[in-house]
Design an enzyme around this catalytic site. Sequence first.
Site, PDB file in Angstrom:
ATOM      1  N   ILE A 196       0.828  -1.207   0.000  1.00  0.00           N
ATOM      2  CA  ILE A 196       0.000   0.000   0.000  1.00  0.00           C
ATOM      3  C   ILE A 196       0.863   1.259   0.000  1.00  0.00           C
ATOM      4  O   ILE A 196       0.515   2.267  -0.625  1.00  0.00           O
ATOM      5  CB  ILE A 196      -1.020   0.007   1.171  1.00  0.00           C
ATOM      6  CG1 ILE A 196      -1.912   1.239   1.070  1.00  0.00           C
ATOM      7  CG2 ILE A 196      -0.373  -0.122   2.521  1.00  0.00           C
ATOM      8  CD1 ILE A 196      -3.096   1.246   1.977  1.00  0.00           C
ATOM      9  N   HIS A 232      -8.491 -12.133   2.787  1.00  0.00           N
ATOM     10  CA  HIS A 232      -7.354 -11.325   2.341  1.00  0.00           C
ATOM     11  C   HIS A 232      -6.331 -12.161   1.588  1.00  0.00           C
ATOM     12  O   HIS A 232      -6.335 -13.389   1.654  1.00  0.00           O
ATOM     13  CB  HIS A 232      -6.665 -10.671   3.546  1.00  0.00           C
ATOM     14  CG  HIS A 232      -7.353  -9.430   4.036  1.00  0.00           C
ATOM     15  ND1 HIS A 232      -8.449  -9.465   4.860  1.00  0.00           N
ATOM     16  CD2 HIS A 232      -7.101  -8.109   3.800  1.00  0.00           C
ATOM     17  CE1 HIS A 232      -8.846  -8.229   5.128  1.00  0.00           C
ATOM     18  NE2 HIS A 232      -8.050  -7.381   4.491  1.00  0.00           N
ATOM     19  N   LYS A 236      -0.691 -11.239   4.094  1.00  0.00           N
ATOM     20  CA  LYS A 236      -1.089 -10.387   5.226  1.00  0.00           C
ATOM     21  C   LYS A 236      -0.561 -10.977   6.536  1.00  0.00           C
ATOM     22  O   LYS A 236      -0.713 -12.173   6.794  1.00  0.00           O
ATOM     23  CB  LYS A 236      -2.616 -10.258   5.279  1.00  0.00           C
ATOM     24  CG  LYS A 236      -3.098  -9.305   6.351  1.00  0.00           C
ATOM     25  CD  LYS A 236      -4.565  -8.959   6.160  1.00  0.00           C
ATOM     26  CE  LYS A 236      -5.103  -8.064   7.271  1.00  0.00           C
ATOM     27  NZ  LYS A 236      -4.328  -6.838   7.481  1.00  0.00           N
ATOM     28  N   THR A 294      -9.853  -4.104   9.984  1.00  0.00           N
ATOM     29  CA  THR A 294     -11.222  -3.734   9.598  1.00  0.00           C
ATOM     30  C   THR A 294     -12.246  -4.662  10.248  1.00  0.00           C
ATOM     31  O   THR A 294     -13.268  -4.210  10.775  1.00  0.00           O
ATOM     32  CB  THR A 294     -11.371  -3.814   8.067  1.00  0.00           C
ATOM     33  OG1 THR A 294     -10.327  -3.052   7.474  1.00  0.00           O
ATOM     34  CG2 THR A 294     -12.724  -3.312   7.615  1.00  0.00           C
TER      35      THR A 294
HETATM   36  N1  LIG Z   1      -6.098   1.022   6.618  1.00  0.00           N
HETATM   37  C1  LIG Z   1      -6.125   0.558   5.364  1.00  0.00           C
HETATM   38  O1  LIG Z   1      -7.004   0.910   4.568  1.00  0.00           O
HETATM   39  C2  LIG Z   1      -5.076  -0.401   4.931  1.00  0.00           C
HETATM   40  C3  LIG Z   1      -4.175  -0.838   5.833  1.00  0.00           C
HETATM   41  N2  LIG Z   1      -3.213  -1.724   5.473  1.00  0.00           N
HETATM   42  C4  LIG Z   1      -2.259  -2.070   6.514  1.00  0.00           C
HETATM   43  O2  LIG Z   1      -1.029  -1.417   6.211  1.00  0.00           O
HETATM   44  C5  LIG Z   1       0.057  -2.204   6.694  1.00  0.00           C
HETATM   45  C6  LIG Z   1       1.006  -2.479   5.535  1.00  0.00           C
HETATM   46  O3  LIG Z   1       0.375  -3.357   4.607  1.00  0.00           O
HETATM   47  P1  LIG Z   1       1.128  -3.862   3.285  1.00  0.00           P
HETATM   48  O4  LIG Z   1       1.563  -2.692   2.473  1.00  0.00           O
HETATM   49  O5  LIG Z   1       0.250  -4.880   2.692  1.00  0.00           O
HETATM   50  O6  LIG Z   1       2.414  -4.553   3.938  1.00  0.00           O
HETATM   51  P2  LIG Z   1       3.871  -4.699   3.282  1.00  0.00           P
HETATM   52  O7  LIG Z   1       4.579  -5.715   4.106  1.00  0.00           O
HETATM   53  O8  LIG Z   1       3.754  -4.898   1.812  1.00  0.00           O
HETATM   54  O9  LIG Z   1       4.521  -3.251   3.499  1.00  0.00           O
HETATM   55  C7  LIG Z   1       5.027  -2.782   4.721  1.00  0.00           C
HETATM   56  C8  LIG Z   1       6.331  -2.064   4.383  1.00  0.00           C
HETATM   57  O10 LIG Z   1       6.765  -1.345   5.525  1.00  0.00           O
HETATM   58  C9  LIG Z   1       8.167  -1.504   5.632  1.00  0.00           C
HETATM   59  N3  LIG Z   1       8.571  -1.197   6.996  1.00  0.00           N
HETATM   60  C10 LIG Z   1       8.541  -1.986   8.105  1.00  0.00           C
HETATM   61  N4  LIG Z   1       9.011  -1.297   9.159  1.00  0.00           N
HETATM   62  C11 LIG Z   1       9.304  -0.053   8.718  1.00  0.00           C
HETATM   63  C12 LIG Z   1       9.801   1.110   9.344  1.00  0.00           C
HETATM   64  N5  LIG Z   1      10.118   1.126  10.651  1.00  0.00           N
HETATM   65  N6  LIG Z   1       9.987   2.237   8.594  1.00  0.00           N
HETATM   66  C13 LIG Z   1       9.678   2.235   7.277  1.00  0.00           C
HETATM   67  N7  LIG Z   1       9.230   1.146   6.606  1.00  0.00           N
HETATM   68  C14 LIG Z   1       9.023   0.020   7.348  1.00  0.00           C
HETATM   69  C15 LIG Z   1       8.413  -2.941   5.213  1.00  0.00           C
HETATM   70  O11 LIG Z   1       9.768  -3.160   4.867  1.00  0.00           O
HETATM   71  C16 LIG Z   1       7.468  -3.030   4.014  1.00  0.00           C
HETATM   72  O12 LIG Z   1       8.093  -2.575   2.823  1.00  0.00           O
HETATM   73  C17 LIG Z   1      -0.567  -3.457   7.301  1.00  0.00           C
HETATM   74  O13 LIG Z   1      -0.739  -3.280   8.699  1.00  0.00           O
HETATM   75  C18 LIG Z   1      -1.920  -3.534   6.610  1.00  0.00           C
HETATM   76  O14 LIG Z   1      -2.870  -4.240   7.348  1.00  0.00           O
HETATM   77  C19 LIG Z   1      -3.108  -2.188   4.192  1.00  0.00           C
HETATM   78  C20 LIG Z   1      -4.015  -1.811   3.246  1.00  0.00           C
HETATM   79  C21 LIG Z   1      -5.090  -0.889   3.547  1.00  0.00           C
HETATM   80  O1  LIG Z   2      -3.366  -5.935   4.933  1.00  0.00           O
HETATM   81  C1  LIG Z   2      -4.200  -5.516   4.102  1.00  0.00           C
HETATM   82  O2  LIG Z   2      -4.135  -5.761   2.889  1.00  0.00           O
HETATM   83  C2  LIG Z   2      -5.309  -4.693   4.607  1.00  0.00           C
HETATM   84  N1  LIG Z   2      -5.299  -4.339   5.866  1.00  0.00           N
HETATM   85  C3  LIG Z   2      -6.288  -3.569   6.529  1.00  0.00           C
HETATM   86  C4  LIG Z   2      -6.973  -4.404   7.581  1.00  0.00           C
HETATM   87  O3  LIG Z   2      -6.305  -5.218   8.258  1.00  0.00           O
HETATM   88  O4  LIG Z   2      -8.169  -4.239   7.784  1.00  0.00           O
HETATM   89  C5  LIG Z   2      -7.248  -2.911   5.573  1.00  0.00           C
HETATM   90  C6  LIG Z   2      -7.611  -3.742   4.379  1.00  0.00           C
HETATM   91  O5  LIG Z   2      -8.399  -4.803   4.804  1.00  0.00           O
HETATM   92  C7  LIG Z   2      -6.363  -4.249   3.670  1.00  0.00           C
END
Ligand SMILES: NC(=O)C1=CN([C@@H]2O[C@H](COP(=O)(O)OP(=O)(O)OC[C@H]3O[C@@H](n4cnc5c(N)ncnc54)[C@H](O)[C@@H]3O)[C@@H](O)[C@H]2O)C=CC1
Ligand SMILES: O=C(O)C1=N[C@H](C(=O)O)C[C@H](O)C1
Length: 250
Positions: A15, A135, A139, A146
């Site tokens: 993301i 998902h 993940k 959510t």
């Molecule tokens: N609220 C929302 O709408 C959404 C939330 N998420 C959440 O966002 C988070 C990330 O999801 P993804 O991108 O799928 O995971 P991902 O694993 O693809 O990306 C996370 C990135 O953060 C980096 N990272 C880890 N520690 C770090 C630090 N201290 N400083 C900078 N970078 C760091 C990792 O190396 C990785 O590149 C998860 O908790 C996910 O559930 C994901 C999609 C939507």
């Molecule tokens: O990890 C994800 O991909 C997402 N994380 C968030 C969650 O845990 O609810 C938001 C969305 O579902 C995508």
Amino acid sequence: MSKLRVAVLGAKGRIGSEAVRAVEAADDLELVAALGRGDTLETLAETGAQVAVELTNPDSVMANLEYCVGHGIHAVVGTTGWTDERLAQLNGWLSASPETGVLIAPNFSIGAVLTMKFAQQAARYFESVEVIELHHPNKADAPSGTAARTAQLIAAARREADCAPQPDATSTALDGARGADVDGIPVHSVRLRGLLAHQEVLLGGEGETLTIRHDSLHHSSFMPGILLGARRVVTTPGLTFGLEHFLDLN
Ligand SMILES: NC(=O)C1=CN([C@@H]2O[C@H](COP(=O)(O)OP(=O)(O)OC[C@H]3O[C@@H](n4cnc5c(N)ncnc54)[C@H](O)[C@@H]3O)[C@@H](O)[C@H]2O)C=CC1
Ligand SMILES: O=C(O)C1=N[C@H](C(=O)O)C[C@H](O)C1
């Protein structure tokens, strides 16, 4: 008019990389830093970031927010893993920096926000409610942020309406067969290649069921919410939990 100076933390992630592109494409925002794991947070102060978009993981988010709030940098947080203890710690940091705003959004997509709201509205009218979240298999956390939030909202609505406990005659079950218990609401987590982020809320009453389903088919679904959050958080001090507070939802 000067552009809002935005940094993305977790900029190489699924993301985060999409958020980098979205910030770059927005006329009123300037991407001043795109940090990955191991990059120093000092870059945020050095580049004069006004807002940090935090999209890392539950192990990193607290240290990142401690730095941001301590330096008066507003934050828009999508990272999951929120507990009452973590929220209390964050509120403590914010009380020492009362002009700083933090938005935590369990989900940035409008459809998911509406799913939560509709589920909250419907919860009191049905005997049974269960949540299924589905998902991608990369993940890290289960249940999703959510789904946990949806279940909490449903449980609160049912408490407020004095609903009876859900009917469930299960007397023997394999561990996990009835899902995780979030405030009394069963939450089931599916991890499947090909999926991104999906959720169903199943509600059941006498002779009828209602299913509320949302599908995020691409990470672009989260971008309008992230950009809105960045624009609004700078004028909203303190902690805001849930994007719905920045939307005109009645
Ligand atoms: N609220 C929302 O709408 C959404 C939330 N998420 C959440 O966002 C988070 C990330 O999801 P993804 O991108 O799928 O995971 P991902 O694993 O693809 O990306 C996370 C990135 O953060 C980096 N990272 C880890 N520690 C770090 C630090 N201290 N400083 C900078 N970078 C760091 C990792 O190396 C990785 O590149 C998860 O908790 C996910 O559930 C994901 C999609 C939507
Ligand atoms: O990890 C994800 O991909 C997402 N994380 C968030 C969650 O845990 O609810 C938001 C969305 O579902 C995508």
